[in-house]
Design a protein around this motif. Structure first.
Motif, PDB file in Angstrom:
ATOM      1  N   GLY A  87      63.867  -4.244 -18.123  1.00  0.00           N
ATOM      2  CA  GLY A  87      64.161  -4.932 -19.372  1.00  0.00           C
ATOM      3  C   GLY A  87      63.834  -6.413 -19.282  1.00  0.00           C
ATOM      4  O   GLY A  87      63.205  -6.983 -20.194  1.00  0.00           O
ATOM      5  N   LEU A  90      59.952  -6.891 -19.137  1.00  0.00           N
ATOM      6  CA  LEU A  90      59.293  -6.759 -20.446  1.00  0.00           C
ATOM      7  C   LEU A  90      59.559  -7.977 -21.318  1.00  0.00           C
ATOM      8  O   LEU A  90      58.666  -8.440 -22.043  1.00  0.00           O
ATOM      9  CB  LEU A  90      59.763  -5.485 -21.144  1.00  0.00           C
ATOM     10  CG  LEU A  90      59.352  -4.161 -20.502  1.00  0.00           C
ATOM     11  CD1 LEU A  90      59.888  -2.988 -21.308  1.00  0.00           C
ATOM     12  CD2 LEU A  90      57.833  -4.071 -20.377  1.00  0.00           C
ATOM     13  N   VAL A 130      56.900  -5.219 -30.101  1.00  0.00           N
ATOM     14  CA  VAL A 130      57.083  -3.999 -29.300  1.00  0.00           C
ATOM     15  C   VAL A 130      57.773  -4.310 -27.978  1.00  0.00           C
ATOM     16  O   VAL A 130      58.725  -3.624 -27.573  1.00  0.00           O
ATOM     17  CB  VAL A 130      55.728  -3.310 -29.047  1.00  0.00           C
ATOM     18  CG1 VAL A 130      55.889  -2.162 -28.043  1.00  0.00           C
ATOM     19  CG2 VAL A 130      55.155  -2.770 -30.351  1.00  0.00           C
ATOM     20  N   LEU A 131      57.318  -5.356 -27.303  1.00  0.00           N
ATOM     21  CA  LEU A 131      57.931  -5.725 -26.029  1.00  0.00           C
ATOM     22  C   LEU A 131      59.362  -6.210 -26.210  1.00  0.00           C
ATOM     23  O   LEU A 131      60.239  -5.912 -25.389  1.00  0.00           O
ATOM     24  CB  LEU A 131      57.087  -6.806 -25.345  1.00  0.00           C
ATOM     25  CG  LEU A 131      55.741  -6.353 -24.772  1.00  0.00           C
ATOM     26  CD1 LEU A 131      54.915  -7.550 -24.340  1.00  0.00           C
ATOM     27  CD2 LEU A 131      55.950  -5.394 -23.605  1.00  0.00           C
ATOM     28  N   SER A 134      61.610  -3.116 -26.947  1.00  0.00           N
ATOM     29  CA  SER A 134      61.752  -2.293 -25.747  1.00  0.00           C
ATOM     30  C   SER A 134      62.684  -2.953 -24.740  1.00  0.00           C
ATOM     31  O   SER A 134      63.569  -2.298 -24.162  1.00  0.00           O
ATOM     32  CB  SER A 134      60.382  -2.050 -25.109  1.00  0.00           C
ATOM     33  OG  SER A 134      59.502  -1.410 -26.010  1.00  0.00           O
ATOM     34  N   SER A 135      62.490  -4.244 -24.517  1.00  0.00           N
ATOM     35  CA  SER A 135      63.307  -4.947 -23.528  1.00  0.00           C
ATOM     36  C   SER A 135      64.763  -5.029 -23.955  1.00  0.00           C
ATOM     37  O   SER A 135      65.674  -4.836 -23.133  1.00  0.00           O
ATOM     38  CB  SER A 135      62.752  -6.351 -23.294  1.00  0.00           C
ATOM     39  OG  SER A 135      62.788  -7.128 -24.481  1.00  0.00           O
ATOM     40  N   LEU A 138      66.513  -1.678 -23.428  1.00  0.00           N
ATOM     41  CA  LEU A 138      66.798  -1.453 -22.004  1.00  0.00           C
ATOM     42  C   LEU A 138      67.948  -2.321 -21.521  1.00  0.00           C
ATOM     43  O   LEU A 138      68.808  -1.862 -20.752  1.00  0.00           O
ATOM     44  CB  LEU A 138      65.544  -1.736 -21.176  1.00  0.00           C
ATOM     45  CG  LEU A 138      64.383  -0.745 -21.351  1.00  0.00           C
ATOM     46  CD1 LEU A 138      63.169  -1.212 -20.566  1.00  0.00           C
ATOM     47  CD2 LEU A 138      64.800   0.651 -20.916  1.00  0.00           C
TER      48      LEU A 138
END
Length: 208
Positions: A87, A90, A130-131, A134-135, A138
């Motif tokens: 996490g 990213l 997106v990053l 996602s991070s 997480l």
């Protein structure tokens, strides 16, 4: 050395102040700018009347963001929880792409068709979103496992704000586009500052 390392974590807060100054002050150099309907990127867009002032006010944002999150990345390597490390990794990658991508491809205002530079600006934005999502997912899942439950709550708040942005810009009228866009842009900047504060307070030294 450790004290200096922690102190530099506050560079994330400096990045937030620099970005906020750009967002709230540079419109004075852009006659007719309406923050409720227009994107933040219009303030620093190539050819916009506020470009010079926006870039001056935002000068510390990129370097300080990258410095802070890179130090957080180094500190997080001590963690044995892979999801947490991923996490942070990213989110660090996102900050580097944000700092370099928007400098390389600033938005060009006043064009009727999608030119290459604006296409690349949008591509950078997609990668950043997106990053970021996602991070944050997480970190929301894994922070409690490293003894940072409150960081997980901040990640959920940032994730919620980031999702409010595209939902609002997609389904609400154009008259409030700028308002909802700022939910997305500020969420990552604020969360990066929070990570820096955690580093400053030595919270990452206790992760296992």
């Amino acid at each position: 050395m450790e004290k200096t390392f922690k102190l530099l974590g506050l560079s994330g807060a400096i990045a937030l102040l620099s970005y906020s100054a750009m967002v709230f002050i540079s419109p004075i150099a852009y006659p007719g700018y309406n923050w409720m309907t227009m994107a933040v990127s219009e303030l620093s867009a190539a050819g916009s009347p506020s470009q010079t002032l926006a870039n001056q006010l935002n000068a510390l944002f990129g370097p300080c963001s990258v410095l802070s999150i890179t130090l957080v990345f180094i500190a997080s390597r001590k963690s044995k929880v892979k999801l947490f490390r991923l996490g942070i990794t990213l989110f660090t990658l996102m900050e580097w792409i944000c700092a370099t991508g928007y400098e390389m491809f600033p938005w060009v205002s006043g064009v009727d068709k999608l030119i290459f530079q604006n296409f690349m600006h949008l591509a950078v934005t997609v990668a950043v979103v997106v990053l970021s999502l996602s991070s944050l997912i997480l970190l929301a899942i894994s922070s409690k496992r490293v003894g940072l439950k409150s960081l997980g709550l901040w990640a959920i708040i940032a994730l919620t704000a980031m999702l409010i942005g595209p939902i609002g810009t997609s389904f609400m009228p154009p008259s409030v586009f700028g308002l909802f866009e700022r939910f997305s842009t500020f969420s990552a900047v604020v969360f990066n500052a929070i990570l820096g504060v955690y580093l400053f307070k030595g919270r990452f030294t206790s992760i296992i």
